[in-house]
Design a protein around this motif. Structure first.
Motif, PDB file in Angstrom:
ATOM      1  N   VAL A 182     -24.359 -27.010   4.969  1.00 45.86           N
ATOM      2  CA  VAL A 182     -24.571 -25.645   5.364  1.00 45.86           C
ATOM      3  C   VAL A 182     -25.321 -24.387   3.721  1.00 45.86           C
ATOM      4  CG1 VAL A 182     -23.366 -23.707   5.588  1.00 45.86           C
ATOM      5  CG2 VAL A 182     -22.170 -25.455   6.565  1.00 45.86           C
ATOM      6  N   VAL A 183     -26.371 -24.711   4.079  1.00 47.31           N
ATOM      7  CA  VAL A 183     -27.624 -24.207   3.446  1.00 47.31           C
ATOM      8  C   VAL A 183     -27.429 -22.350   3.078  1.00 47.31           C
ATOM      9  CG1 VAL A 183     -29.691 -24.229   3.146  1.00 47.31           C
ATOM     10  CG2 VAL A 183     -28.810 -26.092   4.232  1.00 47.31           C
ATOM     11  N   ARG A 184     -27.101 -22.061   2.002  1.00 46.57           N
ATOM     12  CA  ARG A 184     -27.135 -20.923   1.234  1.00 46.57           C
ATOM     13  C   ARG A 184     -28.545 -20.422   2.130  1.00 46.57           C
ATOM     14  NH1 ARG A 184     -23.684 -19.193  -1.809  1.00 46.57           N
ATOM     15  NH2 ARG A 184     -23.593 -21.183  -3.131  1.00 46.57           N
ATOM     16  N   PRO A 185     -28.108 -18.541   2.220  1.00 41.22           N
ATOM     17  CA  PRO A 185     -28.943 -17.888   2.551  1.00 41.22           C
ATOM     18  C   PRO A 185     -30.693 -18.166   1.691  1.00 41.22           C
ATOM     19  CG  PRO A 185     -26.773 -16.795   3.441  1.00 41.22           C
ATOM     20  CD  PRO A 185     -26.845 -17.831   2.575  1.00 41.22           C
ATOM     21  N   ASN A 186     -31.668 -18.154   1.703  1.00 48.76           N
ATOM     22  CA  ASN A 186     -32.778 -17.551   1.607  1.00 48.76           C
ATOM     23  C   ASN A 186     -32.536 -18.610   0.028  1.00 48.76           C
ATOM     24  OD1 ASN A 186     -33.165 -15.490   2.869  1.00 48.76           O
ATOM     25  ND2 ASN A 186     -31.543 -13.749   1.366  1.00 48.76           N
ATOM     26  N   THR A 187     -32.494 -19.745   0.281  1.00 47.75           N
ATOM     27  CA  THR A 187     -33.333 -20.905  -0.525  1.00 47.75           C
ATOM     28  C   THR A 187     -33.644 -21.463  -0.016  1.00 47.75           C
ATOM     29  OG1 THR A 187     -30.693 -22.410  -0.181  1.00 47.75           O
ATOM     30  CG2 THR A 187     -30.122 -20.557  -1.748  1.00 47.75           C
ATOM     31  N   ALA A 188     -33.757 -22.015   1.406  1.00 44.20           N
ATOM     32  CA  ALA A 188     -35.030 -23.008   2.762  1.00 44.20           C
ATOM     33  C   ALA A 188     -35.747 -22.210   3.049  1.00 44.20           C
ATOM     34  CB  ALA A 188     -33.549 -23.943   2.371  1.00 44.20           C
ATOM     35  N   GLY A 189     -36.273 -21.119   2.695  1.00 49.38           N
ATOM     36  CA  GLY A 189     -36.962 -20.113   3.687  1.00 49.38           C
ATOM     37  C   GLY A 189     -36.559 -18.673   3.334  1.00 49.38           C
ATOM     38  N   LEU A 208     -30.640  -6.163   8.075  1.00 49.78           N
ATOM     39  CA  LEU A 208     -29.813  -5.593   7.605  1.00 49.78           C
ATOM     40  C   LEU A 208     -29.257  -7.225   6.289  1.00 49.78           C
ATOM     41  CD1 LEU A 208     -26.977  -4.606   9.730  1.00 49.78           C
ATOM     42  CD2 LEU A 208     -27.637  -3.384   8.035  1.00 49.78           C
ATOM     43  N   PRO A 209     -30.284  -7.621   5.082  1.00 49.76           N
ATOM     44  CA  PRO A 209     -30.944  -8.211   4.623  1.00 49.76           C
ATOM     45  C   PRO A 209     -29.156  -8.411   3.753  1.00 49.76           C
ATOM     46  CG  PRO A 209     -32.411  -6.794   3.648  1.00 49.76           C
ATOM     47  CD  PRO A 209     -31.242  -6.344   5.548  1.00 49.76           C
ATOM     48  N   LEU A 210     -29.157  -9.932   2.693  1.00 50.19           N
ATOM     49  CA  LEU A 210     -28.236 -10.117   1.456  1.00 50.19           C
ATOM     50  C   LEU A 210     -28.732  -9.558  -0.012  1.00 50.19           C
ATOM     51  CD1 LEU A 210     -25.848 -11.548   0.921  1.00 50.19           C
ATOM     52  CD2 LEU A 210     -27.396 -13.856   1.116  1.00 50.19           C
ATOM     53  N   GLU A 211     -27.847  -8.934  -0.352  1.00 57.05           N
ATOM     54  CA  GLU A 211     -27.911  -8.074  -1.416  1.00 57.05           C
ATOM     55  C   GLU A 211     -26.838  -9.271  -2.517  1.00 57.05           C
ATOM     56  OE1 GLU A 211     -29.685  -3.563  -0.490  1.00 57.05           O
ATOM     57  OE2 GLU A 211     -27.287  -4.129  -1.652  1.00 57.05           O
ATOM     58  N   ARG A 248     -22.528  -8.221  -0.114  1.00 57.22           N
ATOM     59  CA  ARG A 248     -22.821  -7.078   0.227  1.00 57.22           C
ATOM     60  C   ARG A 248     -24.140  -7.100   0.979  1.00 57.22           C
ATOM     61  NH1 ARG A 248     -23.940  -3.598  -5.563  1.00 57.22           N
ATOM     62  NH2 ARG A 248     -25.226  -1.880  -4.045  1.00 57.22           N
ATOM     63  N   ARG A 249     -24.706  -6.468   1.924  1.00 61.42           N
ATOM     64  CA  ARG A 249     -26.059  -5.936   2.429  1.00 61.42           C
ATOM     65  C   ARG A 249     -27.029  -4.769   2.317  1.00 61.42           C
ATOM     66  NH1 ARG A 249     -27.274 -10.663   5.499  1.00 61.42           N
ATOM     67  NH2 ARG A 249     -24.902 -11.295   5.176  1.00 61.42           N
ATOM     68  N   ARG A 250     -27.675  -5.160   2.252  1.00 63.32           N
ATOM     69  CA  ARG A 250     -29.041  -3.900   2.038  1.00 63.32           C
ATOM     70  C   ARG A 250     -28.025  -2.699   3.234  1.00 63.32           C
ATOM     71  NH1 ARG A 250     -34.975  -4.361   2.949  1.00 63.32           N
ATOM     72  NH2 ARG A 250     -34.399  -3.938   4.709  1.00 63.32           N
ATOM     73  N   ARG A 304     -22.165  -0.881   3.572  1.00 61.93           N
ATOM     74  CA  ARG A 304     -22.947  -2.255   2.562  1.00 61.93           C
ATOM     75  C   ARG A 304     -21.890  -3.305   1.882  1.00 61.93           C
ATOM     76  NH1 ARG A 304     -23.898   2.551  -0.286  1.00 61.93           N
ATOM     77  NH2 ARG A 304     -26.035   2.618  -1.124  1.00 61.93           N
ATOM     78  N   LEU A 305     -20.762  -3.437   1.862  1.00 68.54           N
ATOM     79  CA  LEU A 305     -19.833  -4.733   2.507  1.00 68.54           C
ATOM     80  C   LEU A 305     -19.537  -5.034   3.493  1.00 68.54           C
ATOM     81  CD1 LEU A 305     -18.070  -6.157  -0.262  1.00 68.54           C
ATOM     82  CD2 LEU A 305     -16.774  -4.335  -0.235  1.00 68.54           C
ATOM     83  N   TYR A 306     -19.344  -6.352   4.022  1.00 68.60           N
ATOM     84  CA  TYR A 306     -18.870  -7.356   4.494  1.00 68.60           C
ATOM     85  C   TYR A 306     -17.808  -8.410   4.224  1.00 68.60           C
ATOM     86  CZ  TYR A 306     -23.248  -5.353   7.293  1.00 68.60           C
ATOM     87  OH  TYR A 306     -24.665  -4.342   7.213  1.00 68.60           O
TER      88      TYR A 306
END
Length: 340
Positions: free
Chosen positions: A61-68, A138-141, A275-277, A286-288
């Motif tokens: 399971v790959v962390r978002p925004n690390t491989a793309g 709603l990108p990840l912050e 936390r998302r934009r 903001r908080l999910y």
């Protein structure tokens, strides 16, 4: 609700190996020892879990925004339009999750993963054009809690205790960067799961023209660096009994989100916390928090505890998941750059 038809061995394997699957040339002896069985029986049981749909794969399971690049997004439409528009969204190859959630204005939620942010934006634009509906990005912050597994040995989800899959939350490394182009090739090679053979890493290495040692070292480095947030058996939670899940969003002031997240981390049933934009005025949140339970009442009680923890009136909305249109791992074979 009927309990899933798991054998005792399958339950032990799922409790032990939803994370920290051994990064050894021959992993199955250690897997078997933890479950009290033979390596051949452990391998066969994991294969059966995947074949019967209780697990989707054995892998990363790959962390978002690390491989793309990726983002959560929602389609502005009416609930009566979801049956028509859901398959249109799923038809985009970059969409790897697509769910209907109970909401009057935003009933369709999906995740887009692409090579970079311009490619994500292009996919969102195509979805907007194809559906004729506005799309909220709603990108990840910030990520507060990483992906947890589902404990089956009698404990509730996420409860501290002996169940490795559901009890631990690994500390995030201080800095998590993008993985290399070569590592994206490796992630693409295992995006459908490790081969279920005695030496799975050697099989992957042979496919890529690498040494087994190199494959193991690169996977270990991605785990240690946080790019791989979980490495093990990836379960399908609904067939295993967690039939209810809700995304709960909180309208907290920007300068209070981190403190509120700290309070929520004390609640073990919160499986994901981000936390998302925001996208005001339609979506100020903001908080999910993602909460999984065996039924809606169980999830509702967790939400009540979260609201009580806040200690003050806090605007929030509860979006129960009602239908899954698409659920796959991120397709890293689509986000590869040329490797020299």
């Amino acid at each position: 609700m009927h309990a899933p038809l798991l054998t005792p061995l399958e339950s032990r394997l799922l409790d032990a190996w939803q994370r920290d699957f051994p990064l050894f040339p021959e992993p199955w002896p250690e897997v078997a020892a933890a479950a009290g069985t033979s390596p051949a029986a452990a391998l066969a049981a994991v294969a059966n879990l995947i074949e019967t749909g209780l697990a989707s794969r054995l892998g990363a399971v790959v962390r978002p925004n690390t491989a793309g690049a990726s983002t959560l997004a929602a389609l502005v439409c009416r609930p009566t339009e979801v049956s028509e528009l859901g398959p249109v969204v799923s038809a985009e190859a970059g969409v790897n999750h697509n769910y209907e959630r109970e909401h009057a204005r935003l009933p369709l939620w999906f995740v887009v993963t692409e090579a970079d942010e311009p490619a994500v934006a292009a996919t969102l634009n195509r979805i907007g054009t194809a559906t004729g509906r506005p799309v909220l990005a709603l990108p990840l912050e910030r990520e507060y809690r990483i992906d947890l597994g589902f404990a089956l040995g009698g404990a509730c989800l996420g409860t501290a205790g002996p169940h490795r899959a559901g009890s631990r939350m690994a500390a995030l490394p201080a800095a998590i960067g993008k993985v290399s182009a070569a590592d994206r090739v490796l992630l693409a090679a295992i995006e459908d799961g490790l081969p279920l053979v005695e030496r799975p890493y050697r099989a992957v290495a042979e496919r890529l023209g690498l040494s087994e040692t190199a494959v193991l070292a690169r996977l270990a480095a991605m785990v240690a660096g946080g790019a791989i947030k979980r490495f093990g058996i990836i379960v399908r939670h609904r067939p295993l009994g967690w039939r209810a899940n809700a995304m709960v969003v909180f309208d907290a002031p920007a300068d209070a989100v981190d403190d509120l997240a700290d309070l929520f981390l004390d609640e073990p049933a919160v499986t994901l916390l981000y936390r998302r934009r925001p996208a005001p005025p339609l979506w100020p949140y903001r908080l999910y928090a993602m909460i999984h339970g065996r039924d809606r009442g169980e999830v509702g009680r967790v939400i009540e505890r979260l609201v009580a923890r806040a200690g003050c009136p806090l605007g929030h909305e509860i979006l129960f998941s009602s239908r899954c249109f698409k659920q796959t791992g991120a397709r890293f074979s689509r986000v590869l750059e040329p490797v020299s």
